[in-house]
Write an enzyme that holds these catalytic residues in place. Sequence first.
Site, short mmCIF file in Angstrom:
data_model
loop_
_atom_site.label_atom_id
_atom_site.label_comp_id
_atom_site.label_asym_id
_atom_site.label_seq_id
_atom_site.Cartn_x
_atom_site.Cartn_y
_atom_site.Cartn_z
N TYR A 1 0.92 -1.33 0.01
CA TYR A 1 0.14 0.12 -0.28
C TYR A 1 1.17 1.19 -0.07
O TYR A 1 1.82 1.34 0.74
CB TYR A 1 -0.84 0.03 1.15
CG TYR A 1 -1.82 1.27 1.21
CD1 TYR A 1 -2.68 1.50 0.34
CD2 TYR A 1 -1.60 2.22 2.35
CE1 TYR A 1 -3.36 2.59 0.28
CE2 TYR A 1 -2.32 3.40 2.59
CZ TYR A 1 -3.37 3.53 1.84
OH TYR A 1 -4.16 4.65 1.63
N ASP B 1 9.22 3.29 -0.24
CA ASP B 1 8.05 3.73 0.38
C ASP B 1 8.55 3.27 1.78
O ASP B 1 8.25 2.28 2.38
CB ASP B 1 6.91 3.20 -0.16
CG ASP B 1 5.73 3.85 0.78
OD1 ASP B 1 6.14 4.50 1.83
OD2 ASP B 1 4.71 3.52 0.47
N LYS C 1 4.42 9.73 8.53
CA LYS C 1 3.74 8.95 9.69
C LYS C 1 4.88 9.31 10.85
O LYS C 1 4.61 10.50 11.38
CB LYS C 1 3.79 7.39 9.50
CG LYS C 1 2.69 6.86 8.88
CD LYS C 1 2.16 5.48 8.88
CE LYS C 1 1.42 5.07 7.88
NZ LYS C 1 0.03 4.57 8.31
#
Length: 465
Positions: free
Chosen positions: A173, A275, A303
Amino acid sequence: MSSSVVDSAGKSTAADALLVLNQLISDEEKVFLRRQPRSSELIAEAREHLAGGATSNWQIAEPQAVWMSHGAGSKVYDVDGTEYVDMHGGYGAAIAGHAHPAIVAAVSDRVRRGTHFAQPTEDAIWIAGELSRRFELPLWRFANSGTEATMDAVHLARAITDRDLIIKVEGCYHGHHDSVQVSVAPEAEEVGPAHKPAQVPSSTGIPRAITDLTLVVGFNDLDGVARLLDEYPGKIAGMIIEPIMMNAGIILPEPGYLDGLKELLNSRGALLAFDEVKTGLTAGPSGATGATGVTPDIICLAKAIGGGISVAAIGGTEEAMGHVSNGDYEMVGTFNGNPLAMAAARAMLCEVATPAAYERIDALRQQAVTGLEREIERNGLSAHVVAVGAKGCVVFSSEPVRDFRDFLGVDDSYSNAHWLYQHNGGVFLPPWGKSEQWLISVQHDEADIRRFTDNFAAFAAALRF
Ligand SMILES: Cc1ncc(COP(=O)(O)O)c(C=O)c1O
């Protein structure tokens, strides 16, 4: 028989195991709902003007979303006043824990001096320098979410190479922009053959013309990437990958995989983008890049780097980011480098994500893994633990998981039951069953981890019959 449950005499049947599991889920759901009347009220109220009654689809997990009041240290408190050891960590962002004094001080100071100018502030220079030191890429820019960072990475790879196709890994994702909303969590009947995975849109609203530009390959499948590069010579801009997969439990790269990718892609004029939105500061002080020793062409962070404030960063080689510096690739955003986010990120990198903090996290991870493995063994569960840095998960299968296809074969019900059981026992794990991981923050202590492993011991015992 279900491979996850045995009776005390070592005999069991699949039907018996399923009965025990389903009864446990049903009982725990009732307890869950009984403990949260205020959340139920707020959900009903919210539905009037808040679509779906929550602020993100992923905040709604069965039996209902848990509405929060506040957090302090390693704990969070729901609107019914229940305290939890927080191992959800806001989907892996809260490695600082809650209301960390360094973040509180930095953000409070910044709020008093103004939070938005859409002009750069000095903190950005320090942060870019620190990220260069940690991730060994020289040039950085900032954005606001993981989605923006990976979107920029994909755009940049296309801009640099003047090619349209990208490769992504099945089950990874990367946020919710069109190019990467492909084969994120496809169903078994959708995935197609392993040597040529289908390009499955992950939501409605994603044009086929765009998903066609995203080629899909299995994790740990270097040959698959070589095949795609051969099939589309001179057409592939680059590949985006979670270097340690963290949206399918945790799947580790096999030795040689990531360096093999870098070599292969670069040899065909294509770029490799990591990522590290999830792994960033959680797999270690320099993320998966530091942990694996492979430095890609582009890194995306978000994050945890904001210490609880929304911020993202994208770093790259001189060559890659040169296209940003010279204005060829238009990398923009009103809130990019927002002073509040910068203040939080600076405090995070300077005062929170320190070598001492990682030593402490390593010790707590070890405590968690040892405790869980002891109970798995004692209760004869078909399960194993995968943990890296501050993150970890129990995989309810005795088989190792090396890619998304293996992951599809893991029964989700056990993870769901575990989530409910921990929740009712005062430990808040991320919802969504087998996909997510726990997070240990710099403010957790041994008693927090003991609560987690004690709950697991009771859960494992409850599965016996
Ligand atoms: C690996 C990865 N990349 C990107 C994203 C998107 O980040 P955001 O939700 O901040 O847009 C996520 C979110 O969970 C993620 O796990």
